[in-house]
Scaffold this active site. Structure first.
Site, PDB file in Angstrom:
ATOM      1  N   SER A   1      -9.273-146.282  16.875  1.00 14.33           N
ATOM      2  CA  SER A   1      -8.784-147.169  17.928  1.00 14.33           C
ATOM      3  C   SER A   1      -9.938-147.851  18.656  1.00 14.33           C
ATOM      4  O   SER A   1     -11.072-147.502  18.509  1.00 14.33           O
ATOM      5  CB  SER A   1      -7.912-146.396  18.909  1.00 14.33           C
ATOM      6  OG  SER A   1      -7.842-145.034  18.606  1.00 14.33           O
TER       7      SER A   1
ATOM      8  N   THR B   1     -21.288-146.175   8.835  1.00 10.32           N
ATOM      9  CA  THR B   1     -20.087-146.249   9.694  1.00 10.32           C
ATOM     10  C   THR B   1     -20.316-145.322  10.892  1.00 10.32           C
ATOM     11  O   THR B   1     -20.959-145.726  11.850  1.00 10.32           O
ATOM     12  CB  THR B   1     -18.796-145.876   8.922  1.00 10.32           C
ATOM     13  OG1 THR B   1     -18.962-144.603   8.314  1.00 10.32           O
ATOM     14  CG2 THR B   1     -18.467-146.919   7.885  1.00 10.32           C
TER      15      THR B   1
ATOM     16  N   ASN C   1     -13.483-137.985  16.053  1.00 13.39           N
ATOM     17  CA  ASN C   1     -12.350-138.253  15.179  1.00 13.39           C
ATOM     18  C   ASN C   1     -11.028-138.404  15.907  1.00 13.39           C
ATOM     19  O   ASN C   1     -10.017-138.741  15.297  1.00 13.39           O
ATOM     20  CB  ASN C   1     -12.264-137.188  14.086  1.00 13.39           C
ATOM     21  CG  ASN C   1     -13.373-137.391  13.097  1.00 13.39           C
ATOM     22  OD1 ASN C   1     -13.437-138.435  12.463  1.00 13.39           O
ATOM     23  ND2 ASN C   1     -14.276-136.435  13.008  1.00 13.39           N
TER      24      ASN C   1
ATOM     25  N   THR D   1     -20.648-138.659  -3.132  1.00 11.25           N
ATOM     26  CA  THR D   1     -20.401-138.733  -1.693  1.00 11.25           C
ATOM     27  C   THR D   1     -19.764-140.064  -1.349  1.00 11.25           C
ATOM     28  O   THR D   1     -19.503-140.878  -2.210  1.00 11.25           O
ATOM     29  CB  THR D   1     -21.695-138.620  -0.905  1.00 11.25           C
ATOM     30  OG1 THR D   1     -21.335-138.572   0.479  1.00 11.25           O
ATOM     31  CG2 THR D   1     -22.577-139.841  -1.112  1.00 11.25           C
TER      32      THR D   1
ATOM     33  N   LYS E   1     -24.707-143.131   2.618  1.00  9.29           N
ATOM     34  CA  LYS E   1     -24.049-143.148   3.934  1.00  9.29           C
ATOM     35  C   LYS E   1     -22.924-142.141   3.909  1.00  9.29           C
ATOM     36  O   LYS E   1     -22.380-141.815   2.848  1.00  9.29           O
ATOM     37  CB  LYS E   1     -23.555-144.547   4.292  1.00  9.29           C
ATOM     38  CG  LYS E   1     -22.414-145.129   3.498  1.00  9.29           C
ATOM     39  CD  LYS E   1     -21.043-144.641   3.807  1.00  9.29           C
ATOM     40  CE  LYS E   1     -20.721-144.705   5.285  1.00  9.29           C
ATOM     41  NZ  LYS E   1     -19.329-144.132   5.486  1.00  9.29           N
TER      42      LYS E   1
ATOM     43  N   GLU F   1     -20.500-135.475  11.241  1.00  5.32           N
ATOM     44  CA  GLU F   1     -19.982-135.861  12.558  1.00  5.32           C
ATOM     45  C   GLU F   1     -20.051-134.693  13.543  1.00  5.32           C
ATOM     46  O   GLU F   1     -19.466-133.651  13.307  1.00  5.32           O
ATOM     47  CB  GLU F   1     -18.552-136.395  12.424  1.00  5.32           C
ATOM     48  CG  GLU F   1     -18.543-137.792  11.814  1.00  5.32           C
ATOM     49  CD  GLU F   1     -17.166-138.279  11.431  1.00  5.32           C
ATOM     50  OE1 GLU F   1     -17.023-139.491  11.225  1.00  5.32           O
ATOM     51  OE2 GLU F   1     -16.244-137.457  11.336  1.00  5.32           O
TER      52      GLU F   1
END
Lengths: 413, 413
Positions: free
Chosen positions: A413, A158, A408, A195, A184, A285
Site C-alpha cells: 500500500s 525492491t 510486510n 533466487t 536482488k 527483510e
C-alpha cells in the site's frame, strides 16, 4: 518500506571490473518508484551463451515463461530487468507486456526478440505498462557501458536495503577469465530453483549446455540453500551469460562441464553464487542476524536438507534468534516436525561451539551463559547431528524480527 | 510473556455442566509459574474408555510416549496434566518423571499406573521435577469435584490468554448425553495429529475402538485444520474419555462407530472439536484476526489441503492480513509454491465475497476499497478456486503480528 540499511550490509561493495562483450545501462522509467532507477539493460554486442534456472512455482510470472521459451536457443543479445512490478498473474496483458518489451529491446539492440531475456520484480497482479520501456530502451542501448555494475544492482532492488554484487576470476588454458554477478531479493525468499533475481556474466567461452550443467550443479548448495521467509517467489530467476570475449586472449572454448579445463571456472562460479546467496540472507527483510544451519548424521543428504530447512523456516526458531534466546528446545521441535527419520535419543545440538544437547537430553555440561554468548553474535552457527547416517546439508537464513512484520504489513500500500 | 487478553477472546465462557463419572481438581505445584495453578487432575471413579491421537513429531515428549503405551488397554482412571514444563527431550530423566507421576496418581486414585494418562506443556528440554506432583496428588484426588472445568482449562494454559472450553449434547437411544472439552495452545501450533493439549469427556458409554474411530474421523477437519505458526509441537495430545455413566439413564453402549445410534454423538463430537480448535486459532500468539481459508476446485482433497496450508502458513500472507492489506498477489505466490497442480489462468481468489482475481489476472471489476473493507474485519474468509477438479479443504489460521515476534523472542528467558 524499510529505508534503514541492514546492519549486516557489507562495509564496502566489491569493485566489479568491466567484462569484455557486455555493456550496461540503467534508467528511471517511473514504473512504481519515484526518484530512482527501475530498469536495467544489458547488451551483448555479439551473441552470448546463456543458461538459466527459474522458480518452480506453479504460478510463474510472464517473464519467467518468456525466458524459459527463449532459453532453448541458448543465445542472448539483451537482458531487460525492471523493478516495481513483477508482471506476475497478469494473464494476457502480462504476455503482451513481455512481447512489447522484447520487441523494443530487439529494435534498440539490433537482434531478434528470441535473443532477449526479461525479468521483473515487485508487486504481483498489477498490469505492467511496457510502453514505459519502449521509450527508453533505444537511448539506453546507445549509452550502455562496461562499468555500470553497481548501478545495475541498484536498479533491480525492491525491499533490498543494499545492492548485491560479487566478482571472481578463474583460469582457462592459463588465461584469467572474469565472472561478475548481481542479485536482488529480501523477502519472498525460499528459492526452489534460483533466487528472486540474479545475473552472472563471464567473458569465458562456454557452450550453453556446459554452462547450464555447471549452474545446475551449484544452485542446490547456494541459492537454493537460502531462505528468508519460506515463501517461494513467482519470479525467481538466475541466469548466467558467457560472452566468450576471453577467447581473444587465449582462453579456449569449453564445450562440456566435465572438461578438466572448466574446473577453475566451475569453482569460481560456485563461490560467486554462494557469495550472492549469502548477501541476500544478510539483507533479509528485517534481518539482524545471519544464521547458518548445518545438519549432519542424517539418513540421507535429502533428509538432512529437509531437516535444515525445517529449522531455518521455523518462526519459533527465528524469533528466538531475534530475541538472542538460546532456546534449543525449538530446534528439537523443528527436527521432530520435519517428517524425516530421527531418533530423539541420538540427537545432539550445538550453538556455535557450545554443545547444548546430547543423547536426547540437555548436555550435562550445559552452560546457559556460554550458549547466550553465542546468540549475541551477528552470525550464528547452529549444528544438529542426527547420529543415524551420513547425510549432510547446510542452509542459510536470518532471524524473524518485528521489522519483518512491519515491512510486510504495508509493503504494497 | 503476553498478559494482554486476545481481542478475539470469547465474550463469555461456555458453562460446562458436571459429567457423571468424572471429578476434577487443580493445584499450584510451583513447576515454573508463580501465583497460578499449574497442575490438573481428572479422576474417573470407574474406568472410562479412552481414545487419543498424538503428535507426529519424531521427537515426541515423554508423556506422549507414556500415553501411547497405555492407550493399548483403552481404560483410564486418571489424567494428570501440568503446564510450565513440557517434559520433552529430557531423556531418561523424562521417562523417570512420567513413571513417578503415574505412580503417585495411581496411589492417590487407587488404580494401576497403566490406567493413568499424562500430558505436559511448557518449555522443552528442562528436566521436570515430578516430586512436586507426588506431594499434591493425594489431596487433589480427595477434593476433586464435578464443576471445575473452567479452573482445569486455566491450569493447563501457557502463553494462552484465555481458557478454552466447549460443551455439547447428543442423543443415544433417545437419552441426552453430554460432551465437555477443554484445550490449550497459542504457539507451536500446526497440529499434525492433534493440538497441543485437548481433553474431551462424555458420559456416553462408547467402547475404546469406536471412540478412536470417531476421533480419527474428525481430527483432520478440526484440530489438524488449524495452524498458528506452522510449528508442530513435540507434545500434541488430544484424548477423549467416555465414563459410560449415562447407561444408568438408559443411553445404551456404543460398540462400533458405524452404529447408527452413534450418529448424534459423532456429530456433537465433531462440533465440539471444531469449536475448541477455532478457539486455539483465536488465541494464536499475537493474533488480532481469525482467517478461514477455503480451497475448492483442486485436483484432490489432499492437494486442496496442501494449498490451503501453504496459504495459511505463509508469513507474507499472514503479515499482509495483520496490516489489513488486500495483497492477493501473495495468495497467488502461496498457491504457486505449494507444489500441487495449479493452472495460473484458471485461478480465482475471493476476500470475503469480493472476487479479486479470476482467469489468471486481476478481476476486471476489482475494487481496492471493497477488498480493503474485508481486511478490516476481525474474521476474514479467503477463498481460492483452482478450477481444475473437485478437491476441497478448509484451514483456520490467524495473522502474524509484531506481538508474535515479541512473545517468542523472550518466552523462555
Amino acid at each position: 518500506m524499510a529505508t534503514e540499511i541492514s546492519p549486516l550490509a557489507p562495509k564496502s561493495y566489491a569493485q566489479l571490473p568491466p567484462i569484455a562483450g557486455v555493456r550496461i545501462e540503467t534508467a528511471a522509467a517511473g514504473i512504481k518508484y519515484k526518484d530512482r532507477t527501475d530498469v536495467m539493460l544489458m547488451v551483448f554486442d555479439r551473441p552470448a551463451a546463456v543458461a538459466g534456472v527459474f522458480t518452480t512455482s506453479k504460478c510463474p510470472s510472464a517473464p519467467v515463461d518468456f525466458c524459459r521459451a527463449n532459453l532453448a536457443d541458448g543465445q542472448a543479445r539483451a537482458l531487460v530487468v525492471n523493478s516495481g512490478n513483477a508482471n506476475a498473474f497478469t494473464g494476457k496483458k502480462g504476455r503482451e507486456a513481455t512481447e512489447l518489451t522484447a520487441k523494443s529491446a530487439a529494435e534498440a539492440v539490433g537482434c531478434k526478440p528470441s535473443e532477449v531475456f526479461l525479468a521483473s520484480t515487485g508487486v504481483i497482479g498489477e498490469p505492467l505498462d511496457a510502453s514505459k520501456f519502449a521509450s527508453v530502451l533505444g537511448t539506453m542501448a546507445g549509452s550502455a557501458s562496461g562499468d555500470r555494475w553497481l548501478d545495475a544492482a541498484r536498479a533491480i532492488m525492491t525491499t533490498d536495503t543494499y545492492p548485491k554484487v560479487a566478482t571472481r576470476t578463474a583460469k582457462i588454458d592459463g588465461v584469467t577469465v572474469r565472472l561478475n554477478g548481481m542479485a536482488k531479493g529480501a523477502g519472498m525468499i525460499a528459492p526452489d530453483m534460483a533466487t528472486m533475481l540474479s545475473f552472472v556474466v563471464t567473458d569465458a567461452d562456454i557452450e550453453p549446455g556446459a554452462l547450464q550443467t555447471m549452474l545446475g550443479r551449484h544452485v542446490g548448495s547456494t541459492f537454493n540453500a537460502v531462505t528468508v521467509d519460506s515463501d517461494t517467489s513467482t519470479s525467481d530467476t538466475l541466469m548466467v551469460f558467457a560472452t566468450g570475449a576471453a577467447t581473444e586472449r587465449g582462453a579456449g572454448a569449453i564445450r562440456s562441464a566435465s572438461d578438466p579445463r572448466a574446473r577453475s571456472f566451475s569453482k569460481a562460479l560456485a563461490e560467486l553464487m554462494e557469495d550472492l546467496a549469502i548477501q541476500i540472507v544478510r539483507d533479509g527483510e528485517g534481518a539482524r542476524k545471519q544464521v547458518e544451519i548445518t545438519v549432519t548424521g542424517a539418513a540421507s543428504a535429502k533428509a538432512a536438507g529437509r531437516i535444515a530447512r525445517s529449522i531455518a523456516n521455523s518462526p519459533l526458531v527465528k524469533t528466538a534468534v531475534a530475541g538472542e534466546d538460546a532456546n534449543w528446545g525449538r530446534i528439537v521441535m523443528a527436527v521432530g516436525k520435519a517428517g524425516e527419520k530421527a531418533e530423539r535419543d541420538k540427537l545432539a545440538i550445538w550453538f556455535g561451539d557450545v554443545r547444548v544437547a546430547v543423547d536426547g537430553e540437555r548436555d550435562p555440561g550445559y552452560s546457559e551463559a556460554a550458549a547466550s554468548d553465542v546468540m549475541k553474535q551477528d552470525e550464528i552457527a547452529i549444528r544438529v547431528d542426527l547420529g543415524i547416517g551420513r547425510g549432510k546439508a547446510r542452509v542459510f537464513t536470518c532471524d524473524l524480527t518485528k521489522a519483518y512484520v512491519e515491512i510486510n504489513g504495508d509493503y504494497r500500500s
